[in-house]
Design a protein around this motif. Sequence first.
Motif, PDB file in Angstrom:
ATOM      1  N   PHE A   1      39.148  35.978  46.410  1.00  0.00           N
ATOM      2  CA  PHE A   1      37.923  36.738  46.142  1.00  0.00           C
ATOM      3  C   PHE A   1      36.742  35.791  45.958  1.00  0.00           C
ATOM      4  O   PHE A   1      35.666  36.012  46.515  1.00  0.00           O
ATOM      5  CB  PHE A   1      38.094  37.614  44.908  1.00  0.00           C
ATOM      6  N   LYS A   2      36.930  34.736  45.189  1.00  0.00           N
ATOM      7  CA  LYS A   2      35.846  33.783  44.958  1.00  0.00           C
ATOM      8  C   LYS A   2      35.399  33.140  46.266  1.00  0.00           C
ATOM      9  O   LYS A   2      34.215  32.866  46.472  1.00  0.00           O
ATOM     10  CB  LYS A   2      36.298  32.713  43.965  1.00  0.00           C
ATOM     11  N   LYS A   3      36.367  32.917  47.168  1.00  0.00           N
ATOM     12  CA  LYS A   3      36.065  32.269  48.445  1.00  0.00           C
ATOM     13  C   LYS A   3      35.274  33.172  49.372  1.00  0.00           C
ATOM     14  O   LYS A   3      34.444  32.702  50.154  1.00  0.00           O
ATOM     15  CB  LYS A   3      37.388  31.857  49.106  1.00  0.00           C
ATOM     16  N   THR A   4      35.503  34.480  49.287  1.00  0.00           N
ATOM     17  CA  THR A   4      34.933  35.392  50.276  1.00  0.00           C
ATOM     18  C   THR A   4      33.877  36.344  49.745  1.00  0.00           C
ATOM     19  O   THR A   4      33.256  37.069  50.524  1.00  0.00           O
ATOM     20  CB  THR A   4      36.052  36.240  50.921  1.00  0.00           C
ATOM     21  N   VAL A   5      33.639  36.376  48.444  1.00  0.00           N
ATOM     22  CA  VAL A   5      32.749  37.385  47.876  1.00  0.00           C
ATOM     23  C   VAL A   5      31.346  37.313  48.468  1.00  0.00           C
ATOM     24  O   VAL A   5      30.687  38.343  48.667  1.00  0.00           O
ATOM     25  CB  VAL A   5      32.697  37.269  46.334  1.00  0.00           C
ATOM     26  N   ASP A   6      30.878  36.099  48.775  1.00  0.00           N
ATOM     27  CA  ASP A   6      29.510  36.000  49.294  1.00  0.00           C
ATOM     28  C   ASP A   6      29.388  36.441  50.742  1.00  0.00           C
ATOM     29  O   ASP A   6      28.286  36.529  51.283  1.00  0.00           O
ATOM     30  CB  ASP A   6      28.966  34.581  49.128  1.00  0.00           C
ATOM     31  N   SER A   7      30.509  36.760  51.396  1.00  0.00           N
ATOM     32  CA  SER A   7      30.448  37.231  52.782  1.00  0.00           C
ATOM     33  C   SER A   7      30.732  38.727  52.904  1.00  0.00           C
ATOM     34  O   SER A   7      30.693  39.279  54.004  1.00  0.00           O
ATOM     35  CB  SER A   7      31.437  36.448  53.657  1.00  0.00           C
TER      36      SER A   7
END
Length: 353
Positions: free
Chosen positions: A317-323
């Motif tokens: 989630f932390k890796k992809t939340v900004d996308s």
Amino acid sequence: MMALATREEVHARLQAIFPDGTPNRAYVTRMLAASAVFTALYVDAIEGSGTFLGPKHVYRMTDEQAAQVDDAARATYATGILRTGGQIEGKRWYQDNTREPIRDETLREGLVAIGAVTERTDLATTSSKPRYALKESFAALFDPELTGEALQVRITAWQDAALNKGALARLAIVRRGAGVSVDQVLVTFPNGETRRMKPGPSSEITKAVVEVFAPSFLAEPAVVFLSESGNKVVARDDDLARSIGLSIQADKNLPDTILVDLGPTHPMLVFVEVVATDGPISQRRKEALEALVAEAGFPAEHVAFVTAYLDRSAGPFKKTVDSLAWGSYAWFAAEPERLIVFSEGHGSLKGRP
């Protein structure tokens, strides 16, 4: 005073005590948390000792002071550092402006909230007196003599006894979803049918989507399409798709799961992308799915997009939340009653709580 583990050893043990799935895990496993726990042990701020920890104990600590482990040095630091102008040898671990993160994040929202630290209730909120102490059973987990299997047994026993029911449930879900299983994952559809999927985190999250998310957020849920990694189709209901005006074609843009809510007057289509490592519903992905729906003649206003994760404290989630695409949702198997909305509206927040 009890024997001391090093700050680095404390940091390593915090990772084991609070695994993925722990609420506010970042607050209770980072080096700042290790510094707080080490310092609490150093000054003997342990429940029942009568000594309490304040943020100043933590941010004024130095490597030189931490190396002085005899009882006299520790007792002198516990009281002396609180006096006005109190100074010690060496470079401080943190500056004064670290007070708030120590107090609010590491302690109040982290270790106190999770049941590892107790806070005095007989002090005014504005009082500068130390008010925190490690719970005795939690402090015992940092005994340097406790290692290996004995340490793991003690950690598990502490988790079972100390963590609240919600935290325990979340840990259990995450452990099951992140674990390595040799057994196929049995998924039960809303109509009672079952399908077997290959073992792995993605399948565990998919199972939660179908069995937990769908009945929780949809009035009359049904599964139109379900696949697993490698583009293998686990289930596909073309008759159901045609009945709601949707034509499913083999397409690389198809998501992991397509649900439909048959409850509303006009059915609601829900595209769900499962993320165990990568591949959320990004803006590009959302636009591709919207084009797919438009080609099938399904009204865009009756379509929702959801990215499903195991847990919001974990890496995916932390890796992809900004996308994640605006106008989509994020759902977590570890907190099944919650749903994050990435709103693209422009409404006012005035008058809202």
